[in-house]
Design a protein around this motif. Structure first.
Motif, PDB file in Angstrom:
ATOM      1  N   LEU A 106     -86.680  62.260 -57.968  1.00 14.03           N
ATOM      2  CA  LEU A 106     -87.791  63.202 -58.091  1.00 14.03           C
ATOM      3  C   LEU A 106     -89.120  62.457 -58.159  1.00 14.03           C
ATOM      4  CD1 LEU A 106     -86.233  65.718 -60.631  1.00 14.03           C
ATOM      5  CD2 LEU A 106     -86.644  66.114 -58.185  1.00 14.03           C
ATOM      6  N   ALA A 107     -89.146  61.359 -58.903  1.00 13.17           N
ATOM      7  CA  ALA A 107     -90.376  60.585 -59.070  1.00 13.17           C
ATOM      8  C   ALA A 107     -90.870  59.996 -57.751  1.00 13.17           C
ATOM      9  CB  ALA A 107     -90.159  59.481 -60.098  1.00 13.17           C
ATOM     10  N   SER A 108     -89.972  59.792 -56.802  1.00 15.13           N
ATOM     11  CA  SER A 108     -90.369  59.200 -55.527  1.00 15.13           C
ATOM     12  C   SER A 108     -91.009  60.220 -54.575  1.00 15.13           C
ATOM     13  CB  SER A 108     -89.156  58.564 -54.838  1.00 15.13           C
ATOM     14  OG  SER A 108     -88.263  59.562 -54.375  1.00 15.13           O
ATOM     15  N   ARG A 109     -90.882  61.492 -54.882  1.00 15.08           N
ATOM     16  CA  ARG A 109     -91.486  62.520 -54.031  1.00 15.08           C
ATOM     17  C   ARG A 109     -92.949  62.684 -54.399  1.00 15.08           C
ATOM     18  NH1 ARG A 109     -86.903  66.719 -52.312  1.00 15.08           N
ATOM     19  NH2 ARG A 109     -88.574  67.415 -50.952  1.00 15.08           N
ATOM     20  N   ALA A 110     -93.808  62.631 -53.408  1.00 12.26           N
ATOM     21  CA  ALA A 110     -95.249  62.702 -53.642  1.00 12.26           C
ATOM     22  C   ALA A 110     -95.726  64.141 -53.793  1.00 12.26           C
ATOM     23  CB  ALA A 110     -95.989  62.049 -52.484  1.00 12.26           C
ATOM     24  N   SER A 111     -96.707  64.303 -54.651  1.00 11.61           N
ATOM     25  CA  SER A 111     -97.443  65.565 -54.711  1.00 11.61           C
ATOM     26  C   SER A 111     -98.394  65.581 -53.527  1.00 11.61           C
ATOM     27  CB  SER A 111     -98.225  65.668 -56.014  1.00 11.61           C
ATOM     28  OG  SER A 111     -99.067  66.806 -55.979  1.00 11.61           O
ATOM     29  N   ARG A 112     -98.548  66.732 -52.926  1.00  7.90           N
ATOM     30  CA  ARG A 112     -99.420  66.834 -51.758  1.00  7.90           C
ATOM     31  C   ARG A 112    -100.714  67.579 -52.067  1.00  7.90           C
ATOM     32  NH1 ARG A 112     -95.440  69.195 -47.497  1.00  7.90           N
ATOM     33  NH2 ARG A 112     -94.956  70.526 -49.251  1.00  7.90           N
ATOM     34  N   ALA A 113    -101.009  67.733 -53.350  1.00  2.10           N
ATOM     35  CA  ALA A 113    -102.193  68.473 -53.769  1.00  2.10           C
ATOM     36  C   ALA A 113    -103.463  67.663 -53.581  1.00  2.10           C
ATOM     37  CB  ALA A 113    -102.062  68.883 -55.229  1.00  2.10           C
ATOM     38  N   ASP A 114    -104.532  68.372 -53.280  1.00  2.00           N
ATOM     39  CA  ASP A 114    -105.869  67.784 -53.261  1.00  2.00           C
ATOM     40  C   ASP A 114    -106.496  67.851 -54.648  1.00  2.00           C
ATOM     41  OD1 ASP A 114    -105.959  67.423 -50.356  1.00  2.00           O
ATOM     42  OD2 ASP A 114    -106.079  69.618 -50.280  1.00  2.00           O
ATOM     43  N   LEU A 115    -106.095  68.856 -55.427  1.00  2.00           N
ATOM     44  CA  LEU A 115    -106.659  69.091 -56.748  1.00  2.00           C
ATOM     45  C   LEU A 115    -105.548  69.549 -57.682  1.00  2.00           C
ATOM     46  CD1 LEU A 115    -109.106  69.531 -58.689  1.00  2.00           C
ATOM     47  CD2 LEU A 115    -109.298  71.840 -57.705  1.00  2.00           C
ATOM     48  N   HIS A 116    -105.427  68.864 -58.803  1.00  2.00           N
ATOM     49  CA  HIS A 116    -104.458  69.235 -59.840  1.00  2.00           C
ATOM     50  C   HIS A 116    -105.206  69.824 -61.023  1.00  2.00           C
ATOM     51  CE1 HIS A 116    -100.773  67.306 -58.278  1.00  2.00           C
ATOM     52  NE2 HIS A 116    -101.634  66.505 -57.691  1.00  2.00           N
ATOM     53  N   LEU A 117    -104.825  71.015 -61.427  1.00  2.00           N
ATOM     54  CA  LEU A 117    -105.376  71.645 -62.620  1.00  2.00           C
ATOM     55  C   LEU A 117    -104.293  71.612 -63.692  1.00  2.00           C
ATOM     56  CD1 LEU A 117    -107.068  74.776 -60.994  1.00  2.00           C
ATOM     57  CD2 LEU A 117    -108.085  72.523 -61.462  1.00  2.00           C
ATOM     58  N   LEU A 118    -104.582  70.958 -64.809  1.00  2.00           N
ATOM     59  CA  LEU A 118    -103.629  70.839 -65.910  1.00  2.00           C
ATOM     60  C   LEU A 118    -104.053  71.766 -67.036  1.00  2.00           C
ATOM     61  CD1 LEU A 118    -101.279  69.640 -67.488  1.00  2.00           C
ATOM     62  CD2 LEU A 118    -102.785  67.707 -68.079  1.00  2.00           C
ATOM     63  N   LEU A 119    -103.278  72.813 -67.249  1.00  2.00           N
ATOM     64  CA  LEU A 119    -103.560  73.777 -68.309  1.00  2.00           C
ATOM     65  C   LEU A 119    -102.960  73.283 -69.621  1.00  2.00           C
ATOM     66  CD1 LEU A 119    -103.846  75.323 -65.561  1.00  2.00           C
ATOM     67  CD2 LEU A 119    -103.313  77.372 -66.862  1.00  2.00           C
ATOM     68  N   LEU A 120    -103.805  73.177 -70.627  1.00  2.00           N
ATOM     69  CA  LEU A 120    -103.356  72.666 -71.926  1.00  2.00           C
ATOM     70  C   LEU A 120    -102.611  73.735 -72.718  1.00  2.00           C
ATOM     71  CD1 LEU A 120    -106.387  70.530 -73.148  1.00  2.00           C
ATOM     72  CD2 LEU A 120    -104.417  69.839 -71.786  1.00  2.00           C
TER      73      LEU A 120
END
Length: 183
Positions: A106-120
């Motif tokens: 799973l860790a080897s698969r890349a995220s393809r996002a341009d922007l990550h929003l992390l909700l606390l």
């Protein structure tokens, strides 16, 4: 910039991440509508709701693949903004939370996002039949794994916190800034 795009034909991929019950799904739907984009719902939730057994690591591989396929199908329409309710980052964290270690596949698969929003996790937990980690100590541990996963991937998410209205405003500001950079 007006909601709905850059005028360049480029698509902005936005992913919402965070522990359970922080408003990802609700905010993702609102943002997709506001920016005349497409929404990729949380594939893992739908997958989990259909199971009549505990999740396995292999289920997480299927979730990762299923989400990626759904995202590819949505991206093929070339919307101005593609809003994803979680992605491989959260699938990897879920596996870490459930099985006690970061999975290399799973860790080897890349995220393809341009922007990550992390909700606390600074809003009250709302239980439902699928949510598992509602105690404060569990939420904090889960959140720490999310932070560690972003760090391991070299991704700096935009942090979204506060009231529901504040979360929406912060997400909009982050998207507007990303659209300006992209233009």
């Amino acid at each position: 910039m007006a909601p709905g795009g850059t005028g360049t034909g480029l698509m902005l991929r936005v992913v919402l991440s965070g522990v359970e019950s922080v408003g990802k799904s609700t905010l993702a739907a609102m943002l997709a509508k506001q920016y005349r984009g497409l929404l990729v719902p949380e594939f893992g939730r739908t997958y989990t709701e259909r199971l009549r057994r505990d999740l396995t690591l292999e289920d997480h591989y299927a979730i990762a693949e299923g989400h990626e396929i759904a995202a590819d199908q949505a991206a093929a329409a070339n919307p101005p903004v593609l809003i994803e309710d979680t992605d491989i980052v959260m699938t990897t964290v879920w596996a870490s939370m459930l099985f006690g270690a970061r999975d290399p596949i799973l860790a080897s698969r890349a995220s393809r996002a341009d922007l990550h929003l992390l909700l606390l996790p600074d809003v009250p937990f709302v239980a439902d039949p699928v949510r598992m980690f509602g105690q404060d100590t569990q939420r904090q541990r889960f959140h720490e794994l999310v932070l560690a996963e972003f760090k391991a991937r070299g991704i700096e998410p935009q942090v979204i916190s506060g009231t529901w209205a504040g979360r929406k405003a912060a997400a909009e500001a982050a998207i507007e800034a990303a659209l300006r950079v992209q233009a």
